[in-house]
Design an enzyme around this catalytic site. Structure first.
Site, mmCIF file in Angstrom:
data_model
loop_
_atom_site.group_PDB
_atom_site.id
_atom_site.type_symbol
_atom_site.label_atom_id
_atom_site.label_comp_id
_atom_site.label_asym_id
_atom_site.label_seq_id
_atom_site.Cartn_x
_atom_site.Cartn_y
_atom_site.Cartn_z
ATOM 1 N N CYS A 2 11.027 -10.896 -7.710
ATOM 2 C CA CYS A 2 12.272 -11.658 -7.715
ATOM 3 C C CYS A 2 13.304 -10.777 -8.399
ATOM 4 C CB CYS A 2 12.138 -12.938 -8.525
ATOM 5 S SG CYS A 2 10.821 -14.032 -7.970
ATOM 6 N N ARG A 33 14.258 -7.479 -3.324
ATOM 7 C CA ARG A 33 13.073 -7.890 -4.084
ATOM 8 C C ARG A 33 12.634 -9.316 -3.745
ATOM 9 N NH1 ARG A 33 12.128 -4.959 -8.790
ATOM 10 N NH2 ARG A 33 11.145 -6.792 -9.689
ATOM 11 N N TRP A 88 11.503 -14.955 -4.629
ATOM 12 C CA TRP A 88 10.497 -14.824 -3.591
ATOM 13 C C TRP A 88 9.376 -15.737 -4.056
ATOM 14 C CZ3 TRP A 88 10.655 -12.191 0.948
ATOM 15 C CH2 TRP A 88 9.446 -11.970 1.622
ATOM 16 N N ASN A 115 11.375 -13.723 -14.113
ATOM 17 C CA ASN A 115 10.470 -13.016 -13.197
ATOM 18 C C ASN A 115 9.103 -12.969 -13.855
ATOM 19 O OD1 ASN A 115 12.496 -12.410 -11.484
ATOM 20 N ND2 ASN A 115 12.603 -10.232 -11.976
ATOM 21 N N GLY A 116 8.039 -13.025 -13.064
ATOM 22 C CA GLY A 116 6.696 -12.933 -13.642
ATOM 23 C C GLY A 116 5.992 -14.277 -13.522
ATOM 24 N N GLU A 562 -3.629 2.636 14.493
ATOM 25 C CA GLU A 562 -2.580 2.470 13.486
ATOM 26 C C GLU A 562 -2.258 3.809 12.809
ATOM 27 O OE1 GLU A 562 -0.321 0.620 12.751
ATOM 28 O OE2 GLU A 562 0.168 0.965 10.653
ATOM 29 N N LYS A 566 1.387 5.732 12.892
ATOM 30 C CA LYS A 566 2.107 6.160 11.686
ATOM 31 C C LYS A 566 2.525 7.621 11.816
ATOM 32 C CE LYS A 566 3.023 3.285 10.266
ATOM 33 N NZ LYS A 566 2.717 1.968 10.690
ATOM 34 N N GLU A 569 5.324 7.971 14.375
ATOM 35 C CA GLU A 569 6.584 7.351 13.961
ATOM 36 C C GLU A 569 7.387 8.229 13.018
ATOM 37 O OE1 GLU A 569 6.383 2.542 13.761
ATOM 38 O OE2 GLU A 569 5.030 3.568 12.398
ATOM 39 N N HIS A 585 -15.548 10.288 28.153
ATOM 40 C CA HIS A 585 -14.990 9.921 29.457
ATOM 41 C C HIS A 585 -13.636 10.565 29.700
ATOM 42 C CE1 HIS A 585 -18.292 7.201 29.946
ATOM 43 N NE2 HIS A 585 -17.963 6.525 28.851
ATOM 44 N N LYS A 686 13.710 -1.078 11.855
ATOM 45 C CA LYS A 686 12.723 -1.909 11.151
ATOM 46 C C LYS A 686 12.450 -3.189 11.933
ATOM 47 C CE LYS A 686 10.058 -2.823 7.714
ATOM 48 N NZ LYS A 686 8.767 -2.137 7.890
HETATM 49 C C1 BG6 Z 1 9.230 -2.035 15.432
HETATM 50 C C2 BG6 Z 1 8.892 -1.217 14.218
HETATM 51 O O1 BG6 Z 1 8.933 -1.347 16.597
HETATM 52 O O2 BG6 Z 1 8.572 -3.307 15.411
HETATM 53 C C3 BG6 Z 1 7.380 -1.135 14.029
HETATM 54 O O3 BG6 Z 1 9.437 0.068 14.331
HETATM 55 C C4 BG6 Z 1 6.800 -2.538 13.937
HETATM 56 O O4 BG6 Z 1 7.083 -0.451 12.827
HETATM 57 C C5 BG6 Z 1 7.166 -3.341 15.179
HETATM 58 O O5 BG6 Z 1 5.416 -2.471 13.795
HETATM 59 C C6 BG6 Z 1 6.799 -4.794 15.023
HETATM 60 O O6 BG6 Z 1 7.602 -5.358 14.017
HETATM 61 P P1 BG6 Z 1 7.291 -6.750 13.354
HETATM 62 O O7 BG6 Z 1 8.440 -6.966 12.396
HETATM 63 O O8 BG6 Z 1 7.270 -7.765 14.464
HETATM 64 O O9 BG6 Z 1 5.990 -6.642 12.667
#
Ligand code: BG6
Ligand code: UD1
Length: 691
Positions: A2, A33, A88, A115-116, A562, A566, A569, A585, A686
């Site tokens: 938070c 945050r 949060w 916070n905490g 995954e 990464k 990306e 194959h 994002k």
């Molecule tokens: C975008 C991001 O393509 O959306 C990826 O660049 C992410 O990193 C993907 O995994 C899905 O996003 P979200 O927010 O639905 O999990």
């Protein structure tokens, strides 16, 4: 996670609207945050009046609430204390009531932002309830404000100083806190204190400070000790405590004897302060900062050998972006290293490790409906899709319901049939991804039950699904998702555990998984120790390669995909996650002495098959990098010849949480070595809110 922000002006005339804007702008800086609700406290028009504004959602919603409140913004204050918070949710859902500041009662005599976690809040609450206090919220924080009022009333005749009062309150609190306390009984004064949760004070004065430090003040009369009261009886009454106010803070002494105009900006992190001043003082754990009459004082309960007796006022040279990242160079790095903590936050209050039970508040009412469904379809994009892949097998095993895992775009392209007795699970970090949203609308129209697994509280997917689970990983800023992946993974495992908790036959397996979950945070921490060797490997062996393969099977197929995503990306290197069973194959044609091939060869029932793929690669002069369990004896011969990365061992269905860590680190160090913008890779966003 938070954010706290406070603003104190002393002999600096400010309009109320300006004070409120300073508080809201400070909160907006801290929004990363947490942002499910926000609130602030300022002085009212009458003496001894404190106004609270609290609203669900982002800081913008609080701004709107204030703007529509008809409060006189032109009223001026020569001296004033305002406190604010962006939240949060951890204790109690996001609601105006549960938002901070919390109050001692209807007259707002004491208000607090925190916070905490106060771990003994239930005890404090029930004791205060027995003294007639009425609690209104589900939060732990409310007990602090009410305890302050109780202690104040108990010592009314004593004319306690704000510091002394704070000491009596703090000594009762267990847990962690960064907090600000404001009171009508101490106008224009503020208490700021921390234990395990960061807090700092920005200082802006009209004249140069006399010295760039603040002395720590200790009680003059050590015989008046402040110890926790065993049951809140009259030991919270202080017999003749000394008046500590006679001290002067050397930094703030003015040469001409005229009080110095000053402003103080108190915040849980420097990003909210730097736009006002670069002079900051970081509080240490157990410091009690008391600001009054334009001076900042630091108090402690007692002297401790060997600890400095002053706090420096430092000048921050960093840029805002650097400050928010703390000691890390990039948000992605910070988020990778946050995983031992974020994963605990996903499980907090939901997994009971002693009783070996899982309780997901957001799904409870729907569990029976889900158990009766015809099939479960998991729908997501990118990393979120991989978390579905990673948990599909344990879902199938525990629930015995057919599970389909779909990429949202492909699912829509095919106009896949969906029925009323289907359950569709939408997994998304942002909760805003357009493809996933469209798939949600498609399934809603067809009458299926929709379930969200989402990080961002209040996002579209979170709001538009019938039910769901917030993964509570905290805001993720790096475009390449890391901590959200591991938290999605854990959240999905928790859903599978909940769905099967009516099956006796699955009990032993469920309990073994819950045992595994109890150790997973420490094991991720251990996996992170590979950082240096992976950094070296990326610098020396991998950086000049054009391509990289990652092979795994069973649970580790998702990890391979995954890891490869990464690397693509952020380091822009071609990489592919391949099912190890498919090697022969086709993919085997790529094997030569140069192409780096990473094997996910941790120990589960498929280990012998993965090892046979390793052998096939070695037989073709390939040069594998093997991610395996610590001390894996079957690999003892290979250790000497080939590079290995050794991770701790856990139960098969959780092993992907550990195996993905070295791959995240590898992607990170490759991108750093190549000089790419780790947090904002080219062409990516994002949250992709377009189809
Ligand atoms: C975008 C991001 O393509 O959306 C990826 O660049 C992410 O990193 C993907 O995994 C899905 O996003 P979200 O927010 O639905 O999990
Ligand atoms: C909730 C509170 C939490 C509080 C806890 C105990 C929220 C955000 N969380 O957590 O602060 O400590 O109760 O009282 O209020 N939902 C969806 N779709 C999604 C995600 C969630 O519909 O994609 C729904 C859930 O069904 C639930 C609500 O949102 O009704 C909150 O979900 P979640 O935060 O996961 O619930 P709890 O863990 O119970």
């Amino acid at each position: 996670m938070c954010g706290i922000f406070g603003y104190v002006n002393y002999l600096v005339e400010r309009k109320r609207i300006d004070i409120v804007h300073t508080l809201l702008d400070g909160l907006q800086r801290l929004e990363y945050r947490g942002y499910d609700s926000a609130g602030l406290a300022i002085d009212g028009d009458k003496p001894n009046e404190v106004l609270l504004f609290k609203e669900v959602g982002k800081v913008a919603a609080l701004r709107q609430l204030y703007d529509s409140s008809n409060t006189d913004g032109d009223k001026t204050f020569v001296s004033h204390v305002g406190i604010a918070h962006t939240r949060w949710a951890t204790h109690g859902e996001p609601s105006p009531l549960n938002a901070h500041p919390h109050t001692s009662g209807p007259l707002n005599e004491f208000v607090v932002v925190h916070n905490g976690i106060i771990t003994n809040y239930r005890e404090i609450k029930s004791l205060l309830e027995s003294k007639g206090f009425k609690f209104e919220t589900e939060t732990d924080t409310e007990c602090i404000a009410k305890l302050a009022k109780y202690v104040y009333d108990l010592n009314k005749h004593r004319d306690l100083d704000f510091t002394e009062l704070a000491k009596l309150v703090l000594v009762e609190l267990q847990g962690s806190y960064g907090l600000l306390l404001k009171s009508i009984y101490y106008p224009h004064e503020i208490i700021a204190t921390r234990k395990g949760s960061p807090l700092l004070i920005g200082v802006k004065t009209e004249k140069k400070l006399k010295v760039d430090f603040v002395d720590v003040e200790f009680p003059d009369f050590p015989d008046i000790s402040v110890e926790p009261a065993s049951n809140f009886n009259d030991s919270l009454l202080v017999p003749g405590a000394p008046d500590l106010r006679r001290s002067q803070s050397r930094a703030f002494v003015s040469e001409d004897g005229i009080p110095m105009q000053s402003e103080f900006f108190l915040a849980s992190d420097p990003s909210a302060v730097v736009e006002h001043t670069k002079k900051v003082l970081y509080l240490e754990d157990d410091d009690i900062a008391h600001i009054y009459d334009g001076e900042l004082h630091i108090h402690r309960m007692r002297r401790e050998e060997g600890l400095p007796t002053f706090r420096s006022i430092q000048t921050l040279e960093m840029e805002l972006n650097e400050i928010m990242k703390g000691n890390f160079d990039h948000f992605m790095q910070k988020e990778i290293f946050e995983q031992p903590e974020s994963i605990v936050n996903t499980m907090r209050g939901r997994v009971d490790f002693e009783k070996k039970t899982v309780n997901l508040g957001g799904l409870k009412a729907y569990l029976n409906t889900i158990r009766r469904c015809r099939r479960i379809i998991m729908i997501a994009c990118g990393t979120s899709y991989h978390s579905c892949m990673a948990t599909r097998a344990i879902f199938e095993e525990l629930t015995e319901i057919p599970i389909a895992v779909e990429l949202a775009s492909d699912f829509l392209d095919r106009r896949s049939p969906v029925f009323r007795d289907d359950v569709c699970i939408f997994v998304s970090q942002s909760g805003e991804t357009a493809d996933t949203m469209l798939a949600l609308q498609y399934c809603t129209e067809r009458g299926a039950l929709t379930v969200g697994i989402v990080n961002c509280v209040g996002s579209s997917i979170s709001r538009q699904t019938n039910c769901g689970v917030h993964i509570n990983a905290g805001p993720e800023i790096g475009v390449a998702s890391t901590k959200a992946y591991t938290s999605q993974y854990v959240a999905l495992v928790m859903v599978a555990l909940s769905l099967s908790d009516d099956r006796i036959s699955k009990r032993a397996r469920r309990e073994a998984i819950i045992d595994g979950l109890s150790k997973i945070s420490a094991q991720i921490q251990e996996a992170l120790l590979l950082n240096d060797s992976i950094h070296m490997m990326a610098e020396t062996d991998l950086v000049n390669q054009k391509s990289l393969l990652i092979l795994g099977r069973g649970y580790q197929h998702a990890t391979a995909m995954e890891g490869a995503l990464k690397i693509k990306e952020i380091s822009y290197m071609h990489s592919e996650g391949v099912l190890a069973g498919e090697l022969k194959h086709g993919v085997i044609a790529l094997v030569d002495e140069n192409l780096p091939i990473i094997f996910l060869a941790t120990h589960d029932s498929l280990f012998p098959k993965v090892m046979s793929a390793v052998e096939q690669v070695i037989a073709r002069a390939g040069n594998p990098i093997i991610i395996c369990n610590k001390g894996e004896s079957a690999l003892s011969k290979l250790h000497k010849t080939y590079r290995t990365l050794q991770v701790p061992a856990t139960i098969d269905c959780l092993q992907g949480l550990l195996n993905v860590v070295p791959l995240q680190l590898m992607a990170y160090w490759l991108a750093v070595r190549k000089g790419f913008d780790v947090d904002f890779p080219r062409n990516l966003a994002k949250a992709v809110t377009v189809e």
